[in-house]
Design a protein around this motif. Structure first.
Motif, PDB file in Angstrom:
ATOM      1  N   HIS A 289       0.834  -1.211   0.000  1.00  0.00           N
ATOM      2  CA  HIS A 289       0.000   0.000   0.000  1.00  0.00           C
ATOM      3  C   HIS A 289       0.866   1.258   0.000  1.00  0.00           C
ATOM      4  N   GLU A 290       1.885   1.262   0.852  1.00  0.00           N
ATOM      5  CA  GLU A 290       2.756   2.438   0.935  1.00  0.00           C
ATOM      6  C   GLU A 290       3.492   2.675  -0.379  1.00  0.00           C
ATOM      7  N   ARG A 291       3.964   1.595  -0.992  1.00  0.00           N
ATOM      8  CA  ARG A 291       4.736   1.726  -2.234  1.00  0.00           C
ATOM      9  C   ARG A 291       3.849   2.214  -3.378  1.00  0.00           C
ATOM     10  N   VAL A 292       2.642   1.690  -3.470  1.00  0.00           N
ATOM     11  CA  VAL A 292       1.706   2.149  -4.508  1.00  0.00           C
ATOM     12  C   VAL A 292       1.465   3.648  -4.368  1.00  0.00           C
ATOM     13  N   GLN A 293       1.279   4.098  -3.127  1.00  0.00           N
ATOM     14  CA  GLN A 293       1.026   5.517  -2.877  1.00  0.00           C
ATOM     15  C   GLN A 293       2.242   6.371  -3.219  1.00  0.00           C
ATOM     16  N   GLN A 294       3.428   5.861  -2.933  1.00  0.00           N
ATOM     17  CA  GLN A 294       4.660   6.596  -3.252  1.00  0.00           C
ATOM     18  C   GLN A 294       4.790   6.820  -4.753  1.00  0.00           C
ATOM     19  N   TRP A 295       4.484   5.816  -5.541  1.00  0.00           N
ATOM     20  CA  TRP A 295       4.552   5.980  -6.996  1.00  0.00           C
ATOM     21  C   TRP A 295       3.448   6.912  -7.486  1.00  0.00           C
ATOM     22  N   LYS A 296       2.290   6.814  -6.859  1.00  0.00           N
ATOM     23  CA  LYS A 296       1.163   7.664  -7.254  1.00  0.00           C
ATOM     24  C   LYS A 296       1.443   9.129  -6.968  1.00  0.00           C
ATOM     25  N   ASP A 297       2.087   9.404  -5.825  1.00  0.00           N
ATOM     26  CA  ASP A 297       2.389  10.779  -5.424  1.00  0.00           C
ATOM     27  C   ASP A 297       3.640  11.337  -6.084  1.00  0.00           C
ATOM     28  N   GLY A 298       4.397  10.475  -6.741  1.00  0.00           N
ATOM     29  CA  GLY A 298       5.651  10.919  -7.341  1.00  0.00           C
ATOM     30  C   GLY A 298       6.801  10.973  -6.361  1.00  0.00           C
ATOM     31  N   ALA A 299       6.584  10.456  -5.136  1.00  0.00           N
ATOM     32  CA  ALA A 299       7.654  10.447  -4.133  1.00  0.00           C
ATOM     33  C   ALA A 299       8.711   9.409  -4.471  1.00  0.00           C
ATOM     34  N   LYS A 300       8.356   8.418  -5.265  1.00  0.00           N
ATOM     35  CA  LYS A 300       9.312   7.387  -5.678  1.00  0.00           C
ATOM     36  C   LYS A 300       9.453   7.413  -7.192  1.00  0.00           C
TER      37      LYS A 300
END
Length: 541
Positions: A289-300
């Motif tokens: 969940h955290e990783r999906v959100q990171q890619w979605k937000d552009g943080a990763k």
């Protein structure tokens, strides 16, 4: 009067045979003719198939088949193999509920199923456990044939387990191989006698789990681990849950053969699987969940592991190719598939080799000759380690990770080995029966690595002729053969090269008794390990 009736009938017929009605009648007649032809050929082909008998098997009750007998004879795999021995057959048919279960212990017949008729037997059964683990069959290995299976198989072959990705993950595999040596070396330092008792089951299983976690999540531990490099509580709970789920996949659950009983949990399987699947999700889901959100937000932005790859895959329209549930299910399946086979082979091989020290000596001599003692063995050395691979191959043959291969389901009525195999049959290739078949193997119950050196110039861990099963073959063969081979060989080679191994002081031999509920050793293998390389060779952290 009679003439008038005929006239009226003629008029009615002429009316009925008006142009439009006549066309309809003609079409209807043609359709009936086509259906009759199809039905004729179906009956003829069915008659041809039914000319052949079912494989031999025990008498069965109406509706429930042999389920009552099965429930009285645990573990089921021993009952099945004993039945086949009593009937003197290499293929059998056991009716469980509405399902024909077809166990096979002959390599030639096995090849007929998975080579000559691979298309017919390329599907999987629906079971309570596989449905849960795959989140409704969203994965590859456990899913029945169909569009979803094709989609996920393509994803794995192209983006996860391709040769390019295997090379990309090389540094992570080396890091975990180094950590394995570091962990065992720390066990050796705990004793004043320049050696330590090492639980080889723990070392092997957690090496496999650590390596797979590193590739999937770019992390070795879910918790902090132990100071000596061993698993902490989180890793132990997690690996125990993986193996518990594995032991219940295709474990002859009653509801798998009588689906109307699902939910009653008559044999307790459902409760065990649901609880252990919950534990696995407890560790996986927050990371995903955290990783999906990171890619979605552009943080990763950088792709560091296989989870990143699965999240960033796009369809032709630029949308995410995989849903969260597909990612979760496939990651669980990868973990389940990777953690058991290499670790089981390693533990059993060391148990056999400790009882035959001359085999241990030959393996370490080969490593000294090929690699030397001034560096640790690397994947580039594998091609020259034929005896080490022969030991692993022999462990796969004699001590398989499971009594049967994952079932194959017949997509149609067919004949195999002159026996009728009905549509929907579960075909169980016996890992135990194939690898120990006395018609194929000389002294089948003896651990003899040399037998593999005599039959091939370059030893490999695969066995395409199904004389035993390491990674299976055909459409449902293991997609991760390269990774599985690498994990198995590195696990063997590092432990053999870096340490001398002997029986614990209180033991005169290793007890090779098989566990009651699995194919593992009844007691986890412990052995005395001592460093055998110069101190500077061992990884330090």
């Amino acid at each position: 009067m009679h003439v008038k009736n005929i006239s009226r009938t003629s008029c009615l017929i002429m009316e009925y045979l008006a142009p439009t009605s006549f066309t309809t009648l003609l079409s209807f007649t043609a359709s009936l003719l086509v259906l009759a032809i199809i039905l004729f050929y179906f009956i003829q082909s069915h008659k041809n198939v039914k000319k052949h008998p079912l494989p031999p098997g025990p008498k069965r009750w109406p509706i429930v088949g042999c389920l009552p007998t099965m429930l009285r004879n645990k573990p089921v795999y021993r009952w099945i193999h004993n039945l086949m021995k009593e009937m003197n057959t290499e293929i059998a048919c056991i009716r469980l509920g509405n399902v024909h279960v077809i166990p096979v212990i002959c390599p030639d017949i096995a090849c007929e199923f998975l080579k000559a008729q691979d298309n017919t037997f390329a599907s999987r059964p629906h079971t309570m456990t596989t449905d849960l683990i795959s989140r409704g069959y969203l994965t590859t290995a456990l899913s029945p044939s169909g569009d979803q299976w094709n989609k996920m198989k393509k994803v794995l072959m192209t983006h996860v387990l391709s040769p390019k990705k295997h090379q990309w993950l090389y540094s992570k595999r080396v890091e975990e191989a180094d950590h394995l040596v570091h962990y065992v070396y720390n066990q050796c330092k705990k004793s004043v006698h320049q050696g330590g008792i090492v639980n080889l089951r723990t070392a092997a299983q957690h090496y496999c789990a650590n390596l797979t976690r590193k590739m999937l999540f770019n992390k070795r531990f879910f918790g902090e681990g132990m100071k000596d490099g061993g698993p902490g509580f989180e890793e132990e709970e997690y690996v125990d849950a993986l193996f518990s789920c594995l032991n219940h996949i295709y474990a002859f659950c009653i509801s798998d053969f009588l689906p109307s009983l699902i939910g009653l949990d008559l044999d307790g399987h459902e409760k065990v699987v649901m609880e252990n699947h919950r534990i696995i999700n407890k560790y996986h889901d927050p990371i995903i969940h955290e990783r999906v959100q990171q890619w979605k937000d552009g943080a990763k932005k950088d792709t560091e592991d296989l989870l990143d790859i699965l999240i960033t895959l796009k369809d032709p329209d630029g949308n995410p190719l995989l849903s969260k549930d597909e990612i979760k299910a496939q990651i669980t399946e990868i973990m389940v598939a990777a953690v058991d086979n290499p670790s089981n082979a390693c533990e059993w091989a060391f148990a056999e080799m400790l009882n035959q020290p001359e085999i241990l000596e030959k393996a370490t001599e080969e490593l000294d000759r090929v690699v030397g003692k001034e560096r640790l063995v690397q994947e580039s050395d594998f091609a020259h380690l034929n005896y080490v691979k022969a030991c692993a191959r022999e462990a796969f043959r004699l001590h398989p990770v499971a009594p049967f291969n994952v079932p194959h389901v017949s997509a149609a009525d067919t004949t195999v080995a002159n026996y009728f195999i009905p549509k929907g049959s579960y075909v169980l290739l016996s890992r135990l029966g194939l690898g120990r078949n006395p018609k194929v193997w000389d002294e089948p119950l003896k651990f003899k690595p040399e037998r593999h050196l005599n039959e091939m110039e370059k030893v490999v861990l695969t066995e395409n002729n199904l004389r035993f099963i390491s990674f299976s073959t055909g459409k449902r063969g293991c997609i991760g053969v390269t990774l599985g081979t690498s994990m198995t060989t590195m696990l063997f080679a590092r432990l053999l090269q870096a340490f001398t191994w002997s029986l614990p002081p209180s033991q005169s031999s290793i007890d090779l008794t098989i566990a009651e509920d699995s194919m593992a050793l009844a007691k986890p293998l412990s052995a005395l390990a001592k460093p055998r390389l110069p101190p500077q060779v061992y990884p330090g952290y």
